[in-house]
Design an enzyme around this catalytic site. Structure first.
Site, PDB file in Angstrom:
ATOM      1  N   GLU A 107       0.838  -1.201   0.000  1.00 34.52           N
ATOM      2  CA  GLU A 107       0.000   0.000   0.000  1.00 34.52           C
ATOM      3  C   GLU A 107       0.870   1.248   0.000  1.00 34.52           C
ATOM      4  OE1 GLU A 107      -4.006  -1.673   2.170  1.00 34.52           O
ATOM      5  OE2 GLU A 107      -2.540  -0.711   3.458  1.00 34.52           O
ATOM      6  N   CYS A 149       6.443  -6.460   7.336  1.00 27.78           N
ATOM      7  CA  CYS A 149       7.536  -5.888   8.129  1.00 27.78           C
ATOM      8  C   CYS A 149       7.931  -6.897   9.198  1.00 27.78           C
ATOM      9  CB  CYS A 149       7.082  -4.587   8.786  1.00 27.78           C
ATOM     10  SG  CYS A 149       8.415  -3.710   9.651  1.00 27.78           S
ATOM     11  N   CYS A 167       3.463   8.731   0.697  1.00 31.80           N
ATOM     12  CA  CYS A 167       3.958   7.843   1.746  1.00 31.80           C
ATOM     13  C   CYS A 167       4.126   6.459   1.120  1.00 31.80           C
ATOM     14  CB  CYS A 167       2.941   7.827   2.878  1.00 31.80           C
ATOM     15  SG  CYS A 167       3.382   6.730   4.222  1.00 31.80           S
ATOM     16  N   CYS A 224       1.615  -1.329  15.731  1.00 34.70           N
ATOM     17  CA  CYS A 224       1.548  -1.108  14.285  1.00 34.70           C
ATOM     18  C   CYS A 224       0.887  -2.299  13.607  1.00 34.70           C
ATOM     19  CB  CYS A 224       2.963  -0.908  13.740  1.00 34.70           C
ATOM     20  SG  CYS A 224       2.992  -0.672  11.958  1.00 34.70           S
ATOM     21  N   CYS A 269       6.717  -4.021  15.924  1.00 40.02           N
ATOM     22  CA  CYS A 269       6.229  -2.980  16.842  1.00 40.02           C
ATOM     23  C   CYS A 269       4.789  -3.311  17.246  1.00 40.02           C
ATOM     24  CB  CYS A 269       6.285  -1.603  16.182  1.00 40.02           C
ATOM     25  SG  CYS A 269       7.949  -1.106  15.703  1.00 40.02           S
ATOM     26  N   CYS A 283      -1.009   6.501   9.794  1.00 39.37           N
ATOM     27  CA  CYS A 283       0.191   5.859  10.334  1.00 39.37           C
ATOM     28  C   CYS A 283      -0.156   4.577  11.057  1.00 39.37           C
ATOM     29  CB  CYS A 283       0.881   6.760  11.343  1.00 39.37           C
ATOM     30  SG  CYS A 283       1.431   8.296  10.680  1.00 39.37           S
TER      31      CYS A 283
HETATM   32  N1  SAH Z   1       9.536   1.269   9.862  1.00 39.80           N
HETATM   33  C1  SAH Z   1       9.676   2.677   9.679  1.00 39.80           C
HETATM   34  C2  SAH Z   1       8.722   3.192   8.658  1.00 39.80           C
HETATM   35  C3  SAH Z   1       7.254   3.087   9.050  1.00 39.80           C
HETATM   36  S1  SAH Z   1       6.753   4.658   9.525  1.00 39.80           S
HETATM   37  C4  SAH Z   1       9.575   3.383  11.004  1.00 39.80           C
HETATM   38  O1  SAH Z   1       9.325   2.726  12.009  1.00 39.80           O
HETATM   39  O2  SAH Z   1       9.810   4.584  11.075  1.00 39.80           O
HETATM   40  C5  SAH Z   1       5.298   4.402  10.309  1.00 39.80           C
HETATM   41  C6  SAH Z   1       5.132   5.431  11.411  1.00 39.80           C
HETATM   42  O3  SAH Z   1       3.844   5.253  11.974  1.00 39.80           O
HETATM   43  C7  SAH Z   1       6.126   5.233  12.542  1.00 39.80           C
HETATM   44  O4  SAH Z   1       6.583   6.473  12.991  1.00 39.80           O
HETATM   45  C8  SAH Z   1       5.306   4.581  13.626  1.00 39.80           C
HETATM   46  O5  SAH Z   1       5.798   4.910  14.896  1.00 39.80           O
HETATM   47  C9  SAH Z   1       3.937   5.143  13.360  1.00 39.80           C
HETATM   48  N2  SAH Z   1       2.864   4.243  13.765  1.00 39.80           N
HETATM   49  C10 SAH Z   1       2.852   2.907  13.690  1.00 39.80           C
HETATM   50  N3  SAH Z   1       1.691   2.420  14.142  1.00 39.80           N
HETATM   51  C11 SAH Z   1       0.941   3.479  14.496  1.00 39.80           C
HETATM   52  C12 SAH Z   1      -0.384   3.628  15.000  1.00 39.80           C
HETATM   53  N4  SAH Z   1      -1.157   2.572  15.217  1.00 39.80           N
HETATM   54  N5  SAH Z   1      -0.833   4.863  15.239  1.00 39.80           N
HETATM   55  C13 SAH Z   1      -0.067   5.944  14.964  1.00 39.80           C
HETATM   56  N6  SAH Z   1       1.172   5.870  14.473  1.00 39.80           N
HETATM   57  C14 SAH Z   1       1.681   4.645  14.246  1.00 39.80           C
END
Ligand code: SAH
Length: 347
Positions: free
Chosen positions: A90, A111, A104, A118, A115, A335
């Site tokens: 996506e 991945c 984006c 996420c 985390c 995000c």
């Molecule tokens: N792997 C990289 C690129 C992904 S960026 C990284 O970690 O930076 C995705 C962004 O969304 C990251 O900053 C992460 O902290 C944020 N993110 C992930 N899950 C989220 C959620 N459920 N709500 C808000 N932000 C989230």
């Protein structure tokens, strides 16, 4: 079949010259692709028909097939793409207040970072994206936005995947995107966002023109961070910050630290108070992102008063801290909400 968009413009020229084409033909083809976002040789009307056919037999241009577009009321559009092996990724096109657009884009299908907050993490890692699969997301989004070659946009590697777990292909894609015979985008318009892989940052720092860097920090101490980001093991905050201090940050630029605010996890006053001490000696701004819920996450965003209090503590220490209004939430395009809910196409 080989993919032309996997190659840098210099490599394209080399390969097409070997195929018997004069240099100006390569330039024309590159201009069709990166200038006019044409991904079908048949539309390259200044090439002879037989040449178009010959090229189409040998080379693929785009490595993506668009499956789906979802547009939210704020204008954010989420794209689903199928890769040649049926994997799905996506990308999200986000109209900004400045009038520019931010693309984006994903660096991996799925991945491996795990985390806890996420939704992409739930997929696990399917595979790394090729340079072409990265570049073509930008091509495709630019075309869908109707932007011409003079209209600039921003690219953030904040889609699916961890860019610094696929560093070679991400760097090659950035080379193609910034090449004057490629998409000719300024490196200042490209931000790599990482969960904080120290080795990967070291590697980026050695690049002649490193991209901008965003770090998903999400906690002010290792103990809290370990609970939500397993990558902290092996990449502790002191080593991460040490590496950032060595990053060749151009004058007037700063790091972006992303901080997803999760209720009862990392949103205490003391967390906010620790941040300026932790990040001391770096030039940076903080992007606060209230947690975007997804089914089964088990987390909630803090209530608005808590978010406000957290931000105020940062303000009181003169820290630039913006609250990112999540765009595209209703289409699961915000995000941390990217995960394939699309079915794999058959065949
Ligand atoms: N792997 C990289 C690129 C992904 S960026 C990284 O970690 O930076 C995705 C962004 O969304 C990251 O900053 C992460 O902290 C944020 N993110 C992930 N899950 C989220 C959620 N459920 N709500 C808000 N932000 C989230």
């Amino acid at each position: 079949m080989e993919t032309l968009t996997d190659l840098t413009p210099a490599e394209v020229q080399e390969r097409l010259t070997a195929q018997g084409l004069p240099a100006f033909r390569s330039k024309q083809i590159l201009n069709w692709i990166y200038g006019k976002t044409v991904t079908d040789f048949r539309e390259m009307t200044n090439l002879s028909k037989p040449l178009r056919e010959e090229l189409a037999e040998k080379w693929r241009i785009s490595s993506l097939k668009e499956l789906k577009q979802n547009k939210a009321s704020d204008g954010t559009t989420k794209f689903g793409f199928a890769l040649y092996d049926g994997s799905i990724i996506e990308s999200v096109r986000i109209p900004m207040e400045t009038g520019k657009q931010t693309f984006c884009i994903s660096s991996q299908a799925g991945c491996a970072m795990g985390c806890k907050f996420c939704s992409t993490a739930r997929m696990g890692l399917i595979r790394n994206l090729s340079p072409s699969e990265i570049v073509c997301q930008a091509l495709h989004l630019r075309r869908s936005a109707g932007l011409n070659e003079k209209q600039v946009f921003n690219i953030v590697f904040m889609g699916m995947g961890e860019p610094l777990a696929n560093t070679d292909n991400v760097l090659k894609a950035i080379n193609i995107l910034t090449d004057k015979d490629g998409m000719n985008l300024s490196r200042r318009r490209i931000t790599v966002s990482t969960c904080g892989i120290v080795n990967g940052i070291r590697r980026l720092a050695r690049e002649p023109r490193p991209p901008r860097l965003a770090i998903s920090l999400n906690a002010a101490d290792d103990e809290t961070r370990r609970k939500i980001m397993p990558i902290t093991e092996g990449n502790p905050l002191d080593e991460l910050l040490d590496q950032l201090k060595r990053y060749p940050l151009p004058p007037r630029e700063r790091f972006t630290f992303e901080y997803v605010l999760i209720g009862g996890v990392n949103d205490r006053d003391e967390d906010a108070a620790k941040l300026p001490r932790l990040l001391n000696k770096l030039r940076y701004k903080i992007n606060l992102i209230p947690f975007n819920p997804f089914p089964g996450s088990g987390f909630l965003p803090p209530d608005p008063a808590r978010i406000e209090a957290f931000q105020q503590i940062l303000f009181s220490k003169n820290i630039t801290a913006t609250l990112r209004k999540s765009k595209g939430c209703e289409i699961q395009g915000a995000c941390g909400q990217l995960a394939t809910t699309l079915k794999k196409p058959r065949g």
